[in-house]
Design a protein around this motif. Structure first.
Motif, short mmCIF file in Angstrom:
data_model
loop_
_atom_site.label_atom_id
_atom_site.label_comp_id
_atom_site.label_asym_id
_atom_site.label_seq_id
_atom_site.Cartn_x
_atom_site.Cartn_y
_atom_site.Cartn_z
N PHE A 101 0.80 -1.22 0.00
CA PHE A 101 0.00 0.00 0.00
C PHE A 101 0.84 1.28 0.00
O PHE A 101 0.30 2.37 0.16
CB PHE A 101 -0.96 -0.02 1.19
CG PHE A 101 -2.01 -1.09 1.07
CD1 PHE A 101 -3.04 -0.96 0.17
CD2 PHE A 101 -1.94 -2.24 1.83
CE1 PHE A 101 -4.01 -1.94 0.03
CE2 PHE A 101 -2.88 -3.24 1.71
CZ PHE A 101 -3.92 -3.10 0.79
N THR A 153 -14.13 7.63 -0.57
CA THR A 153 -13.23 8.53 0.16
C THR A 153 -13.51 10.01 -0.10
O THR A 153 -12.63 10.85 0.09
CB THR A 153 -11.77 8.25 -0.24
OG1 THR A 153 -11.62 8.48 -1.65
CG2 THR A 153 -11.36 6.83 0.09
N GLN A 170 -10.02 -1.17 1.58
CA GLN A 170 -8.79 -1.79 1.06
C GLN A 170 -8.78 -1.73 -0.47
O GLN A 170 -9.69 -2.22 -1.12
CB GLN A 170 -8.72 -3.25 1.49
CG GLN A 170 -8.46 -3.48 2.95
CD GLN A 170 -8.64 -4.94 3.33
OE1 GLN A 170 -9.37 -5.66 2.69
NE2 GLN A 170 -7.96 -5.36 4.39
N GLY A 171 -7.76 -1.09 -1.02
CA GLY A 171 -7.62 -1.06 -2.47
C GLY A 171 -8.20 0.15 -3.15
O GLY A 171 -7.90 0.40 -4.33
N THR A 172 -9.05 0.92 -2.47
CA THR A 172 -9.54 2.17 -3.06
C THR A 172 -8.38 3.15 -3.19
O THR A 172 -7.56 3.28 -2.28
CB THR A 172 -10.64 2.78 -2.18
OG1 THR A 172 -11.79 1.94 -2.20
CG2 THR A 172 -11.04 4.17 -2.67
N THR A 173 -8.32 3.83 -4.32
CA THR A 173 -7.32 4.87 -4.50
C THR A 173 -8.00 6.21 -4.77
O THR A 173 -9.10 6.25 -5.32
CB THR A 173 -6.36 4.55 -5.66
OG1 THR A 173 -7.10 4.42 -6.88
CG2 THR A 173 -5.58 3.27 -5.39
N ARG A 211 -3.34 7.73 -4.67
CA ARG A 211 -2.87 7.23 -3.39
C ARG A 211 -3.90 6.30 -2.77
O ARG A 211 -5.11 6.48 -2.97
CB ARG A 211 -2.58 8.39 -2.43
CG ARG A 211 -1.49 9.32 -2.92
CD ARG A 211 -1.31 10.51 -1.99
NE ARG A 211 -0.90 10.11 -0.64
CZ ARG A 211 -0.72 10.97 0.34
NH1 ARG A 211 -0.92 12.28 0.13
NH2 ARG A 211 -0.33 10.56 1.54
N HIS A 212 -3.42 5.33 -2.02
CA HIS A 212 -4.33 4.38 -1.40
C HIS A 212 -5.08 5.02 -0.24
O HIS A 212 -4.53 5.81 0.53
CB HIS A 212 -3.54 3.17 -0.88
CG HIS A 212 -3.20 2.17 -1.93
ND1 HIS A 212 -4.12 1.27 -2.44
CD2 HIS A 212 -2.04 1.94 -2.60
CE1 HIS A 212 -3.54 0.52 -3.35
NE2 HIS A 212 -2.28 0.90 -3.48
N THR A 215 -3.76 6.19 3.50
CA THR A 215 -2.39 6.75 3.47
C THR A 215 -2.40 8.26 3.29
O THR A 215 -1.36 8.85 3.04
CB THR A 215 -1.55 6.10 2.35
OG1 THR A 215 -2.07 6.50 1.07
CG2 THR A 215 -1.55 4.59 2.46
N LEU A 232 -9.25 -7.92 -5.56
CA LEU A 232 -9.70 -6.55 -5.78
C LEU A 232 -10.37 -6.42 -7.14
O LEU A 232 -11.44 -5.80 -7.28
CB LEU A 232 -8.52 -5.59 -5.66
CG LEU A 232 -8.79 -4.11 -5.94
CD1 LEU A 232 -9.80 -3.54 -4.95
CD2 LEU A 232 -7.48 -3.31 -5.89
N GLU A 242 -11.15 9.32 -7.88
CA GLU A 242 -11.29 8.16 -7.00
C GLU A 242 -11.55 6.90 -7.83
O GLU A 242 -12.34 6.91 -8.77
CB GLU A 242 -12.45 8.38 -6.04
CG GLU A 242 -12.71 7.22 -5.08
CD GLU A 242 -13.95 7.45 -4.23
OE1 GLU A 242 -13.82 7.43 -3.00
OE2 GLU A 242 -15.04 7.67 -4.81
N ASN A 292 -12.97 0.44 -4.53
CA ASN A 292 -12.57 -0.97 -4.52
C ASN A 292 -13.70 -1.93 -4.82
O ASN A 292 -13.48 -3.15 -4.85
CB ASN A 292 -11.95 -1.33 -3.16
CG ASN A 292 -12.95 -1.15 -2.00
OD1 ASN A 292 -14.06 -0.66 -2.19
ND2 ASN A 292 -12.53 -1.53 -0.80
#
Length: 363
Positions: free
Chosen positions: A37, A125, A150-153, A157-158, A161, A240, A269, A272
């Protein structure tokens, strides 16, 4: 309080002890999660809720402090704040129902406010970058509850983070799972060291806090569960991709359907696929979601009884004002999750059921 010679000797002895946990699978999992990640450090813990309580402790949040968090959240997020002795303060939803209202957030930021928790429900997000800019300016810690993300960017960026620390779950049903577990991601070495010390009764050292100098908790991830999580992490790209295909398939089968308005990703965005998402415009939307649950369609409000946090009976001691947008956001949300066992045929059958129930729904 001044330490006596015996206390100093005991602290020195504890500081010289090797890591008492004996964890090899968990340590390997932490390295692999950080690499996967793009984070500097990962800290494995026993659950997603433990990740939140550990993150709050590592950020120094405790009695007398306030933590701002969205009213559009699950009750477990609130429980983590209360568990560390802090007071949760609920924030109104943004005008479009995605993320928090920054004006309301700013109005509720006071001298006791120490942190903000962003909650990425259903892997979304929206608003996280504006929120990060606000917390940096205000000098507040930003904790991401990314247990469903988990795995969404976002912006390349993840999820998890963007802020000071991201919290994740490894419970069954998550894209990376091991039955029960969790982890934190952070680029802050001091914060990671404090989290690692807290999760094992402070038997390891952290900056300014030698081993044995503070009380912690038992939030260790068991070695067999860590080994299972490593197994699933190695297959994360495929898992994913499957979730994203499942969510896209259900949307293709249902859109457009009268009464169901798809909720698109935010700019920049890539979700995931944790859940397919709609805004319900049907009358009595919560009752409709309950009807879908009875018809075998799992969903956030009908199956899991998601309720705006300020209206949840367990949070009645923290509610300070009406938050109508947050209530409407939750009550009109249709979030249909998936598992790896959901076949293409099952997804098409699910779509047929939802379409039929929406057509038959009466005011």
């Amino acid at each position: 309080m001044r330490e006596n010679p015996r206390q100093r000797a005991m602290a020195a002895s504890l500081a010289r002890m090797p890591d008492p946990t004996g964890t090899t699978e968990a340590a390997a999992l932490e390295q692999e999660l950080a690499t996967a990640f793009g984070a500097r450090r990962a800290v494995a813990v026993s659950s997603g809720t433990a990740a939140l309580t550990t993150a709050l402790a590592a950020c120094g949040i405790g009695a007398g402090d306030e933590v701002l968090l969205p009213a559009v959240t699950v009750v477990m997020t609130v429980a983590a704040v209360a568990a560390c002795g802090a007071r949760p303060v609920f924030v109104e939803a943004a005008a479009d129902g995605r993320g928090m209202d920054l004006a309301d957030l700013a109005s509720k930021t006071g001298p006791d406010t120490k942190a903000v928790i962003a909650v990425h429900l259903a892997g979304r997000t929206a608003g996280i970058h504006d929120l990060a800019a606000y917390t940096r300016t205000a000098g507040l810690r930003l904790i991401e509850d990314a247990c469903q993300a988990q795995g969404t960017t976002t912006g390349g960026r993840h999820a998890g983070t963007i802020g000071d620390v991201g919290c994740f779950s490894l419970k069954d049903g998550k894209i990376i799972s091991c039955g029960e577990g969790g982890y934190l991601l952070t680029d802050d070495d001091a914060l990671a060291d404090r989290a690692a010390a807290h999760r094992t009764h402070w038997q390891s050292s952290a900056p300014g806090a030698p081993a044995g100098s503070r009380l912690g908790a038992n939030h260790r991830l068991a070695e067999p569960l860590a080994a299972l999580a490593r197994h699933h992490l190695a297959r994360f790209p495929e898992a994913l991709a499957l979730r994203r295909r499942q969510a896209a398939a259900l949307h293709r089968a249902l859109d457009p359907t009268d009464g169901l308005v798809p909720i698109p990703p935010a700019d920049g965005e890539e979700p995931n696929g944790y859940s397919a998402l709609w805004r319900l415009t049907l009358p009595r939307p919560r009752a409709f979601a309950t009807r879908l649950a009875a018809a075998g369609i799992p969903n956030s409000t009908g199956t899991h009884r998601l309720t705006a946090a300020h209206l949840h009976p367990a949070c009645s001691g923290y509610a300070a004002s009406d938050l109508p947008r947050a209530q409407a956001t939750v009550d009109t949300l249709l979030a249909v999750p998936f598992t790896a066992r959901d076949t293409e045929q099952a997804i098409w059958q699910r779509a047929l059921t939802i379409r039929q129930e929406a057509a038959a729904w009466k005011p």
